[in-house]
Write an enzyme that holds these catalytic residues in place. Structure first.
Site, PDB file in Angstrom:
ATOM      1  N   HIS A  71       0.828  -1.259   0.097  1.00 35.75           N
ATOM      2  CA  HIS A  71       0.034  -0.079  -0.158  1.00 35.75           C
ATOM      3  C   HIS A  71       0.628   1.230   0.122  1.00 35.75           C
ATOM      4  O   HIS A  71       1.899   1.085   0.605  1.00 35.75           O
ATOM      5  CB  HIS A  71      -0.867  -0.223   1.197  1.00 35.75           C
ATOM      6  CG  HIS A  71      -0.374  -0.013   2.694  1.00 35.75           C
ATOM      7  ND1 HIS A  71      -0.215   1.208   3.468  1.00 35.75           N
ATOM      8  CD2 HIS A  71      -0.069  -0.903   3.537  1.00 35.75           C
ATOM      9  CE1 HIS A  71       0.436   0.959   4.235  1.00 35.75           C
ATOM     10  NE2 HIS A  71       0.535  -0.209   4.598  1.00 35.75           N
ATOM     11  N   GLU A 222      -5.289   1.165   2.987  1.00 32.41           N
ATOM     12  CA  GLU A 222      -5.009   0.067   3.879  1.00 32.41           C
ATOM     13  C   GLU A 222      -4.801   0.575   5.399  1.00 32.41           C
ATOM     14  O   GLU A 222      -5.259  -0.026   6.284  1.00 32.41           O
ATOM     15  CB  GLU A 222      -3.479  -0.596   3.693  1.00 32.41           C
ATOM     16  CG  GLU A 222      -3.166  -1.935   4.353  1.00 32.41           C
ATOM     17  CD  GLU A 222      -2.474  -1.560   5.696  1.00 32.41           C
ATOM     18  OE1 GLU A 222      -2.421  -2.553   6.437  1.00 32.41           O
ATOM     19  OE2 GLU A 222      -2.091  -0.440   5.905  1.00 32.41           O
ATOM     20  N   GLU A 223      -4.303   1.889   5.496  1.00 32.56           N
ATOM     21  CA  GLU A 223      -4.153   2.351   6.928  1.00 32.56           C
ATOM     22  C   GLU A 223      -5.590   2.771   7.610  1.00 32.56           C
ATOM     23  O   GLU A 223      -5.469   2.960   8.759  1.00 32.56           O
ATOM     24  CB  GLU A 223      -3.428   3.716   6.901  1.00 32.56           C
ATOM     25  CG  GLU A 223      -1.915   3.338   6.681  1.00 32.56           C
ATOM     26  CD  GLU A 223      -1.121   2.595   7.620  1.00 32.56           C
ATOM     27  OE1 GLU A 223      -1.806   2.127   8.473  1.00 32.56           O
ATOM     28  OE2 GLU A 223       0.097   2.333   7.378  1.00 32.56           O
ATOM     29  N   ASP A 243       4.276  -6.160   3.301  1.00 30.94           N
ATOM     30  CA  ASP A 243       3.996  -5.087   4.208  1.00 30.94           C
ATOM     31  C   ASP A 243       5.219  -5.132   5.100  1.00 30.94           C
ATOM     32  O   ASP A 243       6.331  -5.714   4.888  1.00 30.94           O
ATOM     33  CB  ASP A 243       2.462  -5.272   4.698  1.00 30.94           C
ATOM     34  CG  ASP A 243       1.840  -3.821   5.338  1.00 30.94           C
ATOM     35  OD1 ASP A 243       2.938  -2.801   5.788  1.00 30.94           O
ATOM     36  OD2 ASP A 243       0.825  -3.536   5.139  1.00 30.94           O
ATOM     37  N   HIS A 323       4.995   2.689  12.911  1.00 35.86           N
ATOM     38  CA  HIS A 323       4.030   4.047  12.929  1.00 35.86           C
ATOM     39  C   HIS A 323       4.694   5.278  13.616  1.00 35.86           C
ATOM     40  O   HIS A 323       3.885   6.056  14.021  1.00 35.86           O
ATOM     41  CB  HIS A 323       2.628   3.551  13.666  1.00 35.86           C
ATOM     42  CG  HIS A 323       1.586   3.006  12.756  1.00 35.86           C
ATOM     43  ND1 HIS A 323       0.524   2.672  13.214  1.00 35.86           N
ATOM     44  CD2 HIS A 323       1.855   2.334  11.621  1.00 35.86           C
ATOM     45  CE1 HIS A 323      -0.296   2.218  12.009  1.00 35.86           C
ATOM     46  NE2 HIS A 323       0.684   1.887  10.936  1.00 35.86           N
TER      47      HIS A 323
END
Length: 345
Positions: A71, A222-223, A243, A323
């Site tokens: 993504h 995706e997030e 990912d 993140h």
């Protein structure tokens, strides 16, 4: 095969993609770039209605096609309020943690095409003034974007054309060290987009006869949980999400390894797919880890949730500080790339 050549390409493409702001819902510019990257390799990609990039890269028509997914959407934020002092309150897009975003530079994109810069700070951010600086919890309610403009009121900011709903993008601060570390925000998952482009380049330049048809889908939501919920062709029987591999306490993976996920917070990945990935990593003598991710969901998970009758798997280069300000390593990228080449033999 010249592995260094493909790594150099992956790194170059990753750096270019990281430089294009693209939180979920604001991905048109980066999708346009990825479309052009596939075309430069000699492919004919298409854009999905949702805004993702879809490309068939070859392989035999055996009715058991494989779909690779990564993504290009990232974490970010949206203006939720213009405060009386002219600064901006934010609502996060995806899992952008306020603690990790403190003191980060950012760009505000208005709906009429203007851009402004600012810094995401704690309210009353001067330690010499704020006696509660240490004890104040870092939340979106207690933090704000300090604009790099002469504003002191809500009216001043409105006059700039800034409105609630405008997109706020945090600087990635990308760097590549002499020791092979790749450091940046949003390696999740732009690093894997670079890896998929590298695999597409490998197939084209080495004239690889893939034993089954392979598609690549670069998703854009995706997030926020629905990136992989659509656009899967009817001949696909397996979805492999590429990912980030988790690195942290209780897990064995490090940044220089390729991680194979056996289970995440949604449940186990397909037993045969996971076993096949492990067998391929062993055949190729790769540095790999098998782990369970405690707080994680992938595009491959979402495909099953959306009702697709497919097998699913998840791999990725090890990424530390997910993140946040993330870090991976050249070796993890190469191990991930080589696992794809071996698995698709």
């Amino acid at each position: 095969m010249d592995t260094e050549k493909y790594f150099d390409y992956i790194l170059s493409e990753t750096q270019k993609i990281l430089a294009i702001d693209s939180p979920s819902g604001f991905t048109r510019n980066v999708a346009d770039y990825v479309l052009s990257a596939y075309r430069a390799l000699g492919y004919e990609p298409v854009q999905t209605v949702k805004g993702g990039v879809f490309c068939e890269i070859g392989g035999a028509d055996t009715k058991d096609a494989l779909l690779m997914e990564a993504h290009i959407d990232t974490l970010g934020a949206m203006v939720s309020e213009i405060r009386p002092n002219g600064y901006l309150a934010l609502s996060p897009i995806g899992g952008m943690n306020a603690n990790n975003a403190e003191a980060e530079n950012c760009t505000i994109y208005t709906r009429d095409g203007r851009t402004y810069t600012g810094t995401f700070q704690l309210q009353n951010a001067s330690i010499h003034v704020n006696g509660d600086y240490d004890s104040t919890k870092r939340t979106y309610e207690n933090m704000e974007v300090v604009l790099d403009e002469m504003v002191s009121s809500k009216e001043d900011t409105l006059a700039l054309g800034i409105l609630p709903g405008d997109i706020v993008c945090f600087d990635p601060r990308t760097t590549y060290t002499k020791s092979g570390y790749i450091k940046s925000r949003f390696l999740d998952d732009k690093l894997s987009v670079g890896i998929l482009l590298g695999f597409a380049k490998y197939v084209k330049e080495e004239q690889i006869a893939l034993p089954r048809k392979v598609y690549q889908h670069i998703t854009v939501y995706e997030e926020v949980g629905h990136g992989g919920a659509a656009s899967i062709p009817s001949d696909v029987t397996e979805v492999l999400s590429v990912d980030m591999g988790c690195v942290g306490d209780g897990l064995t993976c490090r940044e220089h390894q390729v991680s194979i996920c056996a289970k995440d917070s949604r449940g186990p990945y397909n037993y045969d797919v996971v076993s096949g990935l492990i067998a391929a990593a062993k055949r190729k003598n790769l540095d790999f880890a098998v782990d369970i991710y405690p707080h994680y969901g992938s595009d491959a998970d979402v495909a099953l949730t959306a009702g697709y009758d497919v097998k699913h798997g998840l791999i990725g280069s090890g990424v530390y500080a997910s993140h946040g300000y993330e870090r991976s390593h050249k070796d993890g990228v190469i191990n991930t790339f080589l696992l794809l080449t071996e698995y698709l033999k």
